[in-house]
Structure formats: C-alpha cells, structure tokens
Design a protein around this motif. Structure first.
Motif, PDB file in Angstrom:
ATOM      1  N   ASP A 159      11.572 -60.975  24.642  1.00 37.91           N
ATOM      2  CA  ASP A 159      10.594 -61.630  24.097  1.00 37.91           C
ATOM      3  C   ASP A 159       9.286 -61.374  24.804  1.00 37.91           C
ATOM      4  N   VAL A 160       8.180 -61.498  23.779  1.00 36.34           N
ATOM      5  CA  VAL A 160       6.944 -61.295  24.060  1.00 36.34           C
ATOM      6  C   VAL A 160       5.742 -62.187  23.390  1.00 36.34           C
ATOM      7  N   TYR A 161       4.723 -62.248  24.046  1.00 36.75           N
ATOM      8  CA  TYR A 161       3.818 -63.335  23.556  1.00 36.75           C
ATOM      9  C   TYR A 161       2.541 -62.980  23.392  1.00 36.75           C
ATOM     10  N   ARG A 162       2.119 -63.258  21.896  1.00 40.00           N
ATOM     11  CA  ARG A 162       0.552 -62.980  21.613  1.00 40.00           C
ATOM     12  C   ARG A 162       0.022 -64.088  20.807  1.00 40.00           C
ATOM     13  N   ARG A 163      -1.311 -64.498  21.232  1.00 40.43           N
ATOM     14  CA  ARG A 163      -1.892 -65.660  20.165  1.00 40.43           C
ATOM     15  C   ARG A 163      -2.242 -64.550  18.957  1.00 40.43           C
ATOM     16  N   ASP A 164      -2.051 -65.309  17.849  1.00 39.63           N
ATOM     17  CA  ASP A 164      -2.227 -64.445  16.713  1.00 39.63           C
ATOM     18  C   ASP A 164      -2.333 -65.546  15.597  1.00 39.63           C
ATOM     19  N   SER A 165      -2.437 -64.844  14.249  1.00 37.12           N
ATOM     20  CA  SER A 165      -2.687 -65.673  13.100  1.00 37.12           C
ATOM     21  C   SER A 165      -1.473 -66.453  12.642  1.00 37.12           C
ATOM     22  N   ILE A 166      -1.552 -67.226  11.625  1.00 36.56           N
ATOM     23  CA  ILE A 166      -0.447 -67.975  11.132  1.00 36.56           C
ATOM     24  C   ILE A 166      -0.221 -67.591   9.643  1.00 36.56           C
ATOM     25  N   ASN A 184      -8.453 -64.732  24.193  1.00 36.47           N
ATOM     26  CA  ASN A 184      -8.294 -64.916  22.772  1.00 36.47           C
ATOM     27  C   ASN A 184      -6.970 -64.315  22.201  1.00 36.47           C
ATOM     28  N   ASP A 185      -6.428 -63.100  22.801  1.00 36.62           N
ATOM     29  CA  ASP A 185      -5.308 -62.718  22.539  1.00 36.62           C
ATOM     30  C   ASP A 185      -3.950 -62.806  23.232  1.00 36.62           C
ATOM     31  N   THR A 186      -3.996 -63.032  24.594  1.00 31.33           N
ATOM     32  CA  THR A 186      -3.265 -63.186  25.588  1.00 31.33           C
ATOM     33  C   THR A 186      -3.051 -64.456  26.153  1.00 31.33           C
ATOM     34  N   TYR A 187      -1.740 -64.703  26.473  1.00 30.49           N
ATOM     35  CA  TYR A 187      -1.483 -66.310  27.164  1.00 30.49           C
ATOM     36  C   TYR A 187      -1.615 -66.105  28.774  1.00 30.49           C
ATOM     37  N   VAL A 240      -1.361 -67.346  32.397  1.00 31.95           N
ATOM     38  CA  VAL A 240      -0.717 -68.388  33.408  1.00 31.95           C
ATOM     39  C   VAL A 240      -2.049 -68.656  34.554  1.00 31.95           C
ATOM     40  N   ASP A 241      -2.630 -67.664  34.837  1.00 27.27           N
ATOM     41  CA  ASP A 241      -3.871 -67.617  35.732  1.00 27.27           C
ATOM     42  C   ASP A 241      -4.543 -66.281  35.635  1.00 27.27           C
ATOM     43  N   SER A 242      -5.673 -66.013  36.518  1.00 30.64           N
ATOM     44  CA  SER A 242      -6.336 -65.008  36.043  1.00 30.64           C
ATOM     45  C   SER A 242      -5.768 -63.837  36.365  1.00 30.64           C
ATOM     46  N   GLN A 243      -4.511 -63.527  37.185  1.00 28.05           N
ATOM     47  CA  GLN A 243      -3.898 -62.570  37.566  1.00 28.05           C
ATOM     48  C   GLN A 243      -2.449 -62.393  36.840  1.00 28.05           C
ATOM     49  N   THR A 244      -2.068 -63.192  36.093  1.00 24.69           N
ATOM     50  CA  THR A 244      -0.502 -63.484  35.694  1.00 24.69           C
ATOM     51  C   THR A 244      -0.625 -63.830  34.104  1.00 24.69           C
ATOM     52  N   VAL A 245       0.147 -63.173  33.411  1.00 25.19           N
ATOM     53  CA  VAL A 245       0.099 -63.433  31.893  1.00 25.19           C
ATOM     54  C   VAL A 245       1.755 -63.481  31.325  1.00 25.19           C
ATOM     55  N   LEU A 246       1.708 -64.235  30.257  1.00 22.81           N
ATOM     56  CA  LEU A 246       3.087 -63.819  29.389  1.00 22.81           C
ATOM     57  C   LEU A 246       3.142 -62.500  28.814  1.00 22.81           C
ATOM     58  N   ARG A 247       4.021 -61.731  29.244  1.00 28.70           N
ATOM     59  CA  ARG A 247       3.919 -60.198  28.606  1.00 28.70           C
ATOM     60  C   ARG A 247       3.529 -60.250  26.968  1.00 28.70           C
ATOM     61  N   CYS A 248       2.713 -59.227  26.821  1.00 27.77           N
ATOM     62  CA  CYS A 248       2.186 -58.791  25.358  1.00 27.77           C
ATOM     63  C   CYS A 248       3.072 -58.086  25.116  1.00 27.77           C
ATOM     64  N   HIS A 249       3.995 -57.034  25.681  1.00 31.47           N
ATOM     65  CA  HIS A 249       4.927 -56.205  25.325  1.00 31.47           C
ATOM     66  C   HIS A 249       5.966 -55.902  26.342  1.00 31.47           C
ATOM     67  N   ASP A 308      -6.115 -75.433  35.723  1.00 36.93           N
ATOM     68  CA  ASP A 308      -6.611 -74.030  35.798  1.00 36.93           C
ATOM     69  C   ASP A 308      -7.320 -73.815  34.681  1.00 36.93           C
ATOM     70  N   PRO A 309      -8.557 -73.391  34.683  1.00 33.64           N
ATOM     71  CA  PRO A 309      -9.426 -73.167  33.556  1.00 33.64           C
ATOM     72  C   PRO A 309      -9.013 -71.961  32.992  1.00 33.64           C
ATOM     73  N   THR A 310      -8.287 -71.035  33.700  1.00 31.32           N
ATOM     74  CA  THR A 310      -7.985 -69.619  32.997  1.00 31.32           C
ATOM     75  C   THR A 310      -6.765 -69.628  32.235  1.00 31.32           C
ATOM     76  N   ASN A 311      -6.114 -70.727  32.292  1.00 33.37           N
ATOM     77  CA  ASN A 311      -4.573 -71.117  31.767  1.00 33.37           C
ATOM     78  C   ASN A 311      -4.755 -71.587  30.475  1.00 33.37           C
ATOM     79  N   ASN A 312      -4.113 -70.879  29.446  1.00 32.96           N
ATOM     80  CA  ASN A 312      -3.963 -71.229  28.101  1.00 32.96           C
ATOM     81  C   ASN A 312      -2.743 -71.170  27.395  1.00 32.96           C
ATOM     82  N   VAL A 313      -1.632 -71.527  28.258  1.00 26.81           N
ATOM     83  CA  VAL A 313      -0.412 -71.750  27.779  1.00 26.81           C
ATOM     84  C   VAL A 313      -0.064 -72.945  27.479  1.00 26.81           C
ATOM     85  N   PRO A 314       0.211 -73.329  25.927  1.00 27.04           N
ATOM     86  CA  PRO A 314       0.576 -74.702  25.565  1.00 27.04           C
ATOM     87  C   PRO A 314       1.960 -74.739  25.621  1.00 27.04           C
TER      88      PRO A 314
END
Length: 430
Positions: free
Chosen positions: A184-191, A149-152, A154-163, A74-80
């Motif tokens: 637990d909440v999930y956000r792509r962020d700096s290290i 770039n900011d949110t994980y 699962v597909d174009s209509q489903t995410v891991l919650r940011c809040h 799925d090209p919209t999926n970015n969950v590692p």
C-alpha cells in the motif's frame, strides 16, 4: 520503480520501523536520515473528527500506536486519522479481493515463466525515511513530490511511502537481485472516481551480471531493455489476452532509457505500467556498479478497475457483502455487477483564495470531514477581480455506495466543510 505521474511502487518492512514517544526506532533496516524535504505550510489539525479515532494498528504482527504516526504537536506532521486507519489493512494480501486476485495473477505469470527466480515481498511497512522514499531513487531535492502538499509526513525525516520503490536500495544492499514488491502506498491527491489517497503498487526489479549479456552481442543497456520488454509484453498478454501493444519513450529520474507500455483495450489505448533500465547511480550506491538492471512499476487499482469493471475506486475499501461476495480466489476478470446506485447530492462552495492555497489541501479538508461519502471535488469556476483577488468555486459531489444520504446529513457535512476550509486554509468564503 517509482512513477509520480501514475500510481506505481517501492518498499519497507513492518518489523524494521517502529516509533516510540521518544522518537524513531530502527531494527533490521537501520540507516541514518540525510535528506531535507521541501515543505509547503502544514495544515492545522482538525478540531473535530467525524470518524472514530483508531488507537493502534497491526502491520505484520507489529503494533503501531496512533500517537506514533498522527502527531498533533508536530507542525510537520500531516497524517490524518482517516489515513492512519488504513495502515495494516493490506488489501493486496486478501486472496478473494480484486487487488489480491490481480497480484496473484501476476505472481502466476512470473512463476510460470521465471520459476523461482523472483522473490515475492509483500509485508514491508509503509513507514519509511525520506532518504528511502526520495534520495535512494534519485528524486531531485526540489521535486514537487517532496512537499507536504503531495506527501504524508510523520515528521520531517519520515513519511508514508509514496511508492514501493522506497525499499529498492535496502533490498539491493541486502543481496536481493530479482524481486517483486507489493504494498500500500500513500499520496495526497484529488478526489474523483479514479483517485484515492491510499492505493497499491507492485514493483519488479531484475539485476544482470556481465556474464548475462556478454554472449548476446548487445551492450548491457540494450540487453536489459530487450529483456524487460519481452517480460512485460508477456505479462500484458497474461492479464489481457492477445491485445495490440505499443512502447512509448518517456522520462523518469531513476531509469534511462524509460518506457511506458500501452495496450489497445476496449477501443482505446490504456497505459499499463512504467519501466526502464535502472540508472547506474542507484546500482552504484548498492555496490553493483558493474551490473545492469531493469525495473517496472504498476498500480494495481488502475488495472483492477479495468479488468473487473469496477467504476469507483472507493469500492475497493467497501465491506459491503454485495461487493465482497462477487469475487473469489483465482477469479481474474470477473465483472463487477453494480448494486443499487444511490442518488448523488451536489453542493457548491466559493471562496477567495490566498497565495498558500492548494487544491490538494482543500481535498484533504473535504476528505477529513466526509470520508468516503465524497465522490468528487471539481473546480467549476474561477476568476480574478480588478483588485487581483482570485475566486474558486468547487462542486462537491456527495454519494454513499451503500445507502441514501439524508438532506440533514449532507447539509451538516457541507456546513463543517465551510467552517474548516475557512479556518484551515486562510480563505474568505463568498
């Protein structure tokens, strides 16, 4: 409430959202998805994985398979895989963990001052719809938080919650009026030492009826704001003692007016939480147009690091007994005693960036290879040449919290980072 600039909260139940190979299945939280996310180009999937692949996780007794969340096709999926493995760990439900200890201390405050008035909800699934995560809390369609770039996703209509605020509308529609939601909440962020792609939030929400403010002599908004401030000032004293406080006016899309509470702690002003009077649009969509409400959101790691003197956010995920044995149930504010600090190793990487380059994508590549062995990624130099090409130089700090890393191990990690950065990010190494 949702706060995108700090680590805060919203919610969804594990028993209500599941996946199958055929698509999305809903149970008690059934609702159609209506929002369209704004995307940045997705990253290609990793060819090599440093970590063992977890095949399934359990959330509240519900088993969720890897292929339902990490979708290689799925090209919209970015969950590692590194993020999928964190699902179901629920540090906030561990009574002897700093996150669980802090959560229970907040519960104690509400139990003592608002006996049985606030429901405690902490078993909601982090897999939510884009409607729940964004639309229901009035996040604008073009808000940066909606991007890959900011949110994980699962597909174009489903995410891991940011809040945890992602569950606010569902709970209101189900008749809940006063509640505390933790998860637990999930956000792509700096290290760095204070940022991690998974953290924990608590949201508080309280609805008032006209009878509540009619005899106060105040209008509904002022009544809710005064009640909110009184509640949260008491919570700050409960956690930090007799500290100086101040309220700062701010802006959030889901509250008006909006505030941040700061306390003077250890000779500096510390932001504790964000809050405000809930926008009427949120209440109206839940059939509460004649009511008023307040909401607050706070990041548990942020406060726990201060209360327990924990210097690195990665430590919260450590199973090392030298860390876990230092904390006991109900022992708020026990000061962490550092064990042997292993030496850092510094590696630099320079490359010409493309127009699609983002630092979050770069950090995801580094995390995907080095995991918790990477302590910090920092931009140390950048310039643009006469041809208009821009170069970035990043310093990667490798350090384990549990052992010394070998030169061979670090060199291997750095080599893999260089290969993956060039392959995935469309950059030219220097």
């Amino acid at each position: 409430m949702t706060i995108f600039s700090v680590q805060s909260t919203i919610f969804s139940r594990a028993s209500v959202v599941l996946f199958s190979s055929n698509g999305f299945k809903r149970f008690s939280f059934a609702s159609s998805f209506s929002s369209t996310a704004v995307y940045s180009p997705p990253l290609p999937k990793m060819k090599k994985r440093r970590f063992p692949i977890v095949s399934a996780v359990d959330i509240g007794g519900v088993t969720i398979a890897r292929n339902d969340v990490v979708r290689d096709d799925d090209p919209t999926n970015n969950v590692p895989d590194s993020i999928f493995s964190k699902l179901g760990m629920q540090l906030h439900r561990r009574d002897k963990h700093p996150i669980g200890i802090l959560k229970n201390a907040i519960y104690d405050y509400f139990d003592s001052n608002y006996s049985k008035k606030f429901e405690k909800i902490e078993d909601l699934s982090p897999i939510v719809s884009t409607k729940q995560n964004f639309d229901d809390v009035l996040v604008p369609a073009d808000h940066v938080s909606r991007s890959l770039n900011d949110t994980y996703y699962v597909d174009s209509q489903t995410v891991l919650r940011c809040h945890t605020s992602a569950h606010q509308a569902e709970l209101l529609r189900k008749g809940h009026r006063r509640f505390l939601v933790t998860g637990d909440v999930y956000r792509r962020d700096s290290i760095d030492s204070t940022h991690y792609p998974v953290f924990h939030q608590m949201e508080g929400f309280c609805v008032f009826s006209p009878e509540d403010w009619s005899e106060s002599g105040m209008d509904s908004t002022l009544y809710a704001a005064e009640d909110l401030k009184k509640c949260l000032e008491g919570l700050a004293r409960h956690l930090f003692g007799a500290v100086e406080m101040r309220w700062v006016d701010t802006y959030f899309p889901f509250t008006e007016p909006s505030f941040e509470l700061e306390i003077y702690f250890k000779e500096d002003w510390l932001e504790v939480l964000g809050c405000g009077v809930t926008e009427q649009g949120i209440l109206k969509q839940s059939g509460l147009e004649n009511n008023v409400a307040w909401a607050f959101g706070l990041g548990l790691e942020r406060l726990a690091m201060v209360l327990f003197d924990i210097p690195d956010i990665r430590l919260f995920w450590s199973d090392d007994e030298r860390f876990t044995s230092q904390f006991g149930k109900g022992e708020l504010g026990v000061k962490f005693k550092p064990f042997s600090k292993y030496p850092p190793c510094y590696k630099d990487i320079s490359f010409w960036i493309s127009e699609s380059f983002t630092e979050n994508n770069f950090c995801e590549v580094v995390r995907g290879i080095a995991g918790d062995l990477v302590e910090e990624v920092k931009l140390i130099d950048n310039f643009t040449n006469k041809k208009g090409m821009t170069s970035h130089c990043y310093r990667i700090v490798f350090r384990s919290m549990e052992r010394s890393l070998t030169d061979e191990e670090i060199n291997d990690l750095q080599s893999k980072v260089r290969d993956e950065v060039q392959r995935k990010l469309n950059v030219e190494l220097r």
